[in-house]
Write a protein that holds these residues in place. Structure first.
Motif, PDB file in Angstrom:
ATOM      1  N   VAL A 156      18.174   9.729  -3.576  1.00 45.04           N
ATOM      2  CA  VAL A 156      16.950   9.952  -4.342  1.00 45.04           C
ATOM      3  C   VAL A 156      15.797   9.139  -3.792  1.00 45.04           C
ATOM      4  CG1 VAL A 156      15.905   9.696  -6.630  1.00 45.04           C
ATOM      5  CG2 VAL A 156      18.241  10.545  -6.423  1.00 45.04           C
ATOM      6  N   SER A 157      16.075   7.933  -3.300  1.00 41.31           N
ATOM      7  CA  SER A 157      15.003   7.048  -2.846  1.00 41.31           C
ATOM      8  C   SER A 157      14.609   7.277  -1.392  1.00 41.31           C
ATOM      9  CB  SER A 157      15.441   5.593  -3.021  1.00 41.31           C
ATOM     10  OG  SER A 157      16.605   5.388  -2.276  1.00 41.31           O
ATOM     11  N   LEU A 158      15.203   8.267  -0.708  1.00 43.51           N
ATOM     12  CA  LEU A 158      14.898   8.436   0.714  1.00 43.51           C
ATOM     13  C   LEU A 158      13.429   8.756   0.969  1.00 43.51           C
ATOM     14  CD1 LEU A 158      18.008  10.194   2.276  1.00 43.51           C
ATOM     15  CD2 LEU A 158      17.289   7.836   2.440  1.00 43.51           C
ATOM     16  N   GLY A 159      12.777   9.415   0.026  1.00 46.78           N
ATOM     17  CA  GLY A 159      11.354   9.726   0.170  1.00 46.78           C
ATOM     18  C   GLY A 159      10.529   8.470   0.348  1.00 46.78           C
ATOM     19  N   SER A 160      10.908   7.413  -0.357  1.00 45.38           N
ATOM     20  CA  SER A 160      10.130   6.173  -0.268  1.00 45.38           C
ATOM     21  C   SER A 160      10.334   5.484   1.074  1.00 45.38           C
ATOM     22  CB  SER A 160      10.477   5.231  -1.419  1.00 45.38           C
ATOM     23  OG  SER A 160      11.783   4.770  -1.270  1.00 45.38           O
ATOM     24  N   LEU A 161      11.412   5.833   1.777  1.00 45.14           N
ATOM     25  CA  LEU A 161      11.601   5.270   3.126  1.00 45.14           C
ATOM     26  C   LEU A 161      10.601   5.900   4.086  1.00 45.14           C
ATOM     27  CD1 LEU A 161      15.475   5.184   3.703  1.00 45.14           C
ATOM     28  CD2 LEU A 161      13.961   3.292   3.209  1.00 45.14           C
ATOM     29  N   GLU A 162      10.384   7.227   3.903  1.00 43.70           N
ATOM     30  CA  GLU A 162       9.474   7.942   4.801  1.00 43.70           C
ATOM     31  C   GLU A 162       8.016   7.625   4.481  1.00 43.70           C
ATOM     32  OE1 GLU A 162       9.237  12.490   6.156  1.00 43.70           O
ATOM     33  OE2 GLU A 162      11.118  11.881   5.213  1.00 43.70           O
ATOM     34  N   HIS A 163       7.718   7.468   3.177  1.00 43.66           N
ATOM     35  CA  HIS A 163       6.326   7.220   2.748  1.00 43.66           C
ATOM     36  C   HIS A 163       6.278   5.980   1.863  1.00 43.66           C
ATOM     37  CE1 HIS A 163       5.258  11.121   4.355  1.00 43.66           C
ATOM     38  NE2 HIS A 163       6.278  11.635   3.687  1.00 43.66           N
ATOM     39  N   PRO A 164       6.511   4.808   2.428  1.00 44.81           N
ATOM     40  CA  PRO A 164       6.627   3.605   1.593  1.00 44.81           C
ATOM     41  C   PRO A 164       5.354   3.258   0.815  1.00 44.81           C
ATOM     42  CG  PRO A 164       6.630   3.046   3.936  1.00 44.81           C
ATOM     43  CD  PRO A 164       6.719   4.527   3.849  1.00 44.81           C
ATOM     44  N   ARG A 165       4.188   3.706   1.285  1.00 46.39           N
ATOM     45  CA  ARG A 165       2.930   3.353   0.603  1.00 46.39           C
ATOM     46  C   ARG A 165       2.571   4.325  -0.505  1.00 46.39           C
ATOM     47  NH1 ARG A 165      -0.595  -0.160   3.180  1.00 46.39           N
ATOM     48  NH2 ARG A 165      -2.352   0.847   2.178  1.00 46.39           N
ATOM     49  N   ALA A 166       3.257   5.468  -0.541  1.00 45.62           N
ATOM     50  CA  ALA A 166       2.835   6.546  -1.441  1.00 45.62           C
ATOM     51  C   ALA A 166       2.727   6.096  -2.899  1.00 45.62           C
ATOM     52  CB  ALA A 166       3.783   7.725  -1.318  1.00 45.62           C
ATOM     53  N   GLU A 167       3.759   5.406  -3.404  1.00 45.20           N
ATOM     54  CA  GLU A 167       3.755   4.994  -4.806  1.00 45.20           C
ATOM     55  C   GLU A 167       2.618   4.021  -5.103  1.00 45.20           C
ATOM     56  OE1 GLU A 167       5.466   6.092  -7.384  1.00 45.20           O
ATOM     57  OE2 GLU A 167       6.423   7.566  -6.083  1.00 45.20           O
ATOM     58  N   PHE A 168       2.342   3.123  -4.141  1.00 47.11           N
ATOM     59  CA  PHE A 168       1.268   2.145  -4.329  1.00 47.11           C
ATOM     60  C   PHE A 168      -0.087   2.850  -4.355  1.00 47.11           C
ATOM     61  CE2 PHE A 168       4.707  -0.260  -2.326  1.00 47.11           C
ATOM     62  CZ  PHE A 168       4.849  -1.269  -3.263  1.00 47.11           C
ATOM     63  N   GLU A 169      -0.254   3.829  -3.423  1.00 47.81           N
ATOM     64  CA  GLU A 169      -1.526   4.548  -3.364  1.00 47.81           C
ATOM     65  C   GLU A 169      -1.746   5.357  -4.636  1.00 47.81           C
ATOM     66  OE1 GLU A 169      -1.250   6.567   0.384  1.00 47.81           O
ATOM     67  OE2 GLU A 169      -1.792   4.755   1.490  1.00 47.81           O
ATOM     68  N   LEU A 170      -0.651   5.934  -5.140  1.00 45.13           N
ATOM     69  CA  LEU A 170      -0.736   6.711  -6.373  1.00 45.13           C
ATOM     70  C   LEU A 170      -1.155   5.809  -7.533  1.00 45.13           C
ATOM     71  CD1 LEU A 170      -0.221   9.600  -7.311  1.00 45.13           C
ATOM     72  CD2 LEU A 170       2.090   8.918  -7.936  1.00 45.13           C
ATOM     73  N   ALA A 171      -0.504   4.624  -7.602  1.00 41.99           N
ATOM     74  CA  ALA A 171      -0.811   3.680  -8.681  1.00 41.99           C
ATOM     75  C   ALA A 171      -2.242   3.160  -8.575  1.00 41.99           C
ATOM     76  CB  ALA A 171       0.170   2.511  -8.634  1.00 41.99           C
ATOM     77  N   ALA A 172      -2.759   3.098  -7.314  1.00 36.72           N
ATOM     78  CA  ALA A 172      -4.125   2.591  -7.111  1.00 36.72           C
ATOM     79  C   ALA A 172      -5.179   3.684  -7.288  1.00 36.72           C
ATOM     80  CB  ALA A 172      -4.234   1.974  -5.711  1.00 36.72           C
ATOM     81  N   GLY A 173      -4.728   4.890  -7.638  1.00 40.39           N
ATOM     82  CA  GLY A 173      -5.684   5.964  -7.928  1.00 40.39           C
ATOM     83  C   GLY A 173      -5.964   6.881  -6.763  1.00 40.39           C
ATOM     84  N   GLY A 174      -5.331   6.625  -5.596  1.00 38.94           N
ATOM     85  CA  GLY A 174      -5.555   7.486  -4.434  1.00 38.94           C
ATOM     86  C   GLY A 174      -4.629   8.688  -4.474  1.00 38.94           C
ATOM     87  N   LYS A 175      -4.799   9.561  -3.473  1.00 37.97           N
ATOM     88  CA  LYS A 175      -3.924  10.733  -3.403  1.00 37.97           C
ATOM     89  C   LYS A 175      -2.704  10.388  -2.557  1.00 37.97           C
ATOM     90  CE  LYS A 175      -7.205  14.475  -3.894  1.00 37.97           C
ATOM     91  NZ  LYS A 175      -8.011  15.444  -3.154  1.00 37.97           N
ATOM     92  N   PRO A 176      -1.493  10.697  -3.024  1.00 39.46           N
ATOM     93  CA  PRO A 176      -0.321  10.438  -2.195  1.00 39.46           C
ATOM     94  C   PRO A 176      -0.276  11.404  -1.021  1.00 39.46           C
ATOM     95  CG  PRO A 176       0.312  11.602  -4.189  1.00 39.46           C
ATOM     96  CD  PRO A 176      -1.150  11.336  -4.290  1.00 39.46           C
ATOM     97  N   PRO A 177       0.307  10.973   0.135  1.00 38.32           N
ATOM     98  CA  PRO A 177       0.361  11.883   1.285  1.00 38.32           C
ATOM     99  C   PRO A 177       1.231  13.096   0.976  1.00 38.32           C
ATOM    100  CG  PRO A 177       1.719   9.942   1.671  1.00 38.32           C
ATOM    101  CD  PRO A 177       1.001   9.715   0.385  1.00 38.32           C
ATOM    102  N   LYS A 178       0.911  14.237   1.632  1.00 38.20           N
ATOM    103  CA  LYS A 178       1.696  15.458   1.394  1.00 38.20           C
ATOM    104  C   LYS A 178       3.088  15.286   1.984  1.00 38.20           C
ATOM    105  CE  LYS A 178      -2.017  18.753   1.190  1.00 38.20           C
ATOM    106  NZ  LYS A 178      -2.864  19.607   2.010  1.00 38.20           N
ATOM    107  N   THR A 179       4.085  15.674   1.216  1.00 39.25           N
ATOM    108  CA  THR A 179       5.454  15.624   1.748  1.00 39.25           C
ATOM    109  C   THR A 179       5.830  17.020   2.208  1.00 39.25           C
ATOM    110  OG1 THR A 179       6.211  15.870  -0.508  1.00 39.25           O
ATOM    111  CG2 THR A 179       6.286  13.665   0.408  1.00 39.25           C
ATOM    112  N   LYS A 180       6.762  17.061   3.180  1.00 38.75           N
ATOM    113  CA  LYS A 180       7.127  18.378   3.733  1.00 38.75           C
ATOM    114  C   LYS A 180       7.886  19.182   2.692  1.00 38.75           C
ATOM    115  CE  LYS A 180       7.473  16.385   8.248  1.00 38.75           C
ATOM    116  NZ  LYS A 180       8.410  15.687   9.095  1.00 38.75           N
TER     117      LYS A 180
END
Ligand SMILES: Cc1cc2nc3c(=O)[nH]c(=O)nc-3n(C[C@H](O)[C@H](O)[C@H](O)COP(=O)(O)OP(=O)(O)OC[C@H]3O[C@@H](n4cnc5c(N)ncnc54)[C@H](O)[C@@H]3O)c2cc1C
Length: 180
Positions: A156-180
């Motif tokens: 389940v957590s493999l996505g965070s390995l590929e996009h480790p900043r995504a959750e932080f960017e989301l929490a900071a109000g930015g747009k998370p990167p597109k996942t395949k």
């Protein structure tokens, strides 16, 4: 096999505090910055004299063993300085190292004795568990390790390995990167 280095944060060079040739703050054994009265330092950023070394002029290695112990002495010394009490020296004798080399393999050099293979790996895990703060956190980590030994890898957590900043960017109000 170690392929990464440890270096002090470059922000230190932007200060007018004294640095050694490796860019670490020159510290006294009391964890004040050399030549200053109210600047303190510890951990990787600090070149703290190793009072236990047989030769003079050695400094404490940049590792967690020193960093966590220096943090405690640093806090006590700041408190002592505010209360006008004497400061104490940081002193910790190296007792050994443990390292994991993958699952169930490791090396250890503790109190002059060398171990390898499973016993060293177990020692590595036990030591790190003993360092985890609070009983609550220890129990959670131990439960996680036990489950990981019984079942396949948690995917389940493999996505965070590929996009480790995504959750932080989301929490900071930015747009998370597109996942395949
Ligand atoms: C891959 C690797 C493996 C390691 N393995 C081991 C090991 O097995 N055993 C061991 O003993 N040691 C190990 N170490 C070394 C250990 O991690 C460090 O010595 C230790 O973390 C140092 O602690 P510290 O508090 O001084 O610095 P750090 O843990 O680096 O903490 C510094 C903190 O300051 C923050 N920071 C930086 N700049 C700013 C700023 N401008 N404003 C606000 N905050 C800032 C950083 O984000 C960071 O959280 C390893 C290091 C690495 C890189």
């Amino acid at each position: 096999m170690w392929t990464a280095g440890v270096k002090p944060h470059p922000v230190l060079a932007a200060s007018d505090l004294p640095l050694n040739e490796r860019g670490r703050l020159t510290a006294t054994p009391r964890l004040t910055v050399e030549g200053t009265e109210h600047a303190w330092t510890a951990g990787d950023a600090a070149a703290v004299p190793d009072l236990t070394a047989p030769e003079k002029g050695k400094e404490c290695a940049p590792n967690a063993q020193h960093a966590v112990r220096q943090a405690k002495v640093l806090a006590e010394n700041i408190l002592a300085s505010l209360r006008g009490e004497p400061l104490k020296n940081y002193e910790h004798k190296y007792v050994g190292s443990v390292a994991s080399l993958g699952l169930h393999r490791g090396v250890a050099h503790v109190y002059g004795r060398k171990l390898k293979g499973y016993p060293a790996w177990l020692m590595h895990r036990t030591y790190h568990l003993s360092r985890v703060p609070t009983f609550n956190r220890k129990a959670r980590v131990l439960a996680e390790w036990t489950l990981a030994g019984l079942f396949k890898r948690e995917i389940v957590s493999l996505g965070s390995l590929e996009h480790p900043r995504a959750e932080f960017e989301l929490a900071a109000g930015g747009k998370p990167p597109k996942t395949k």
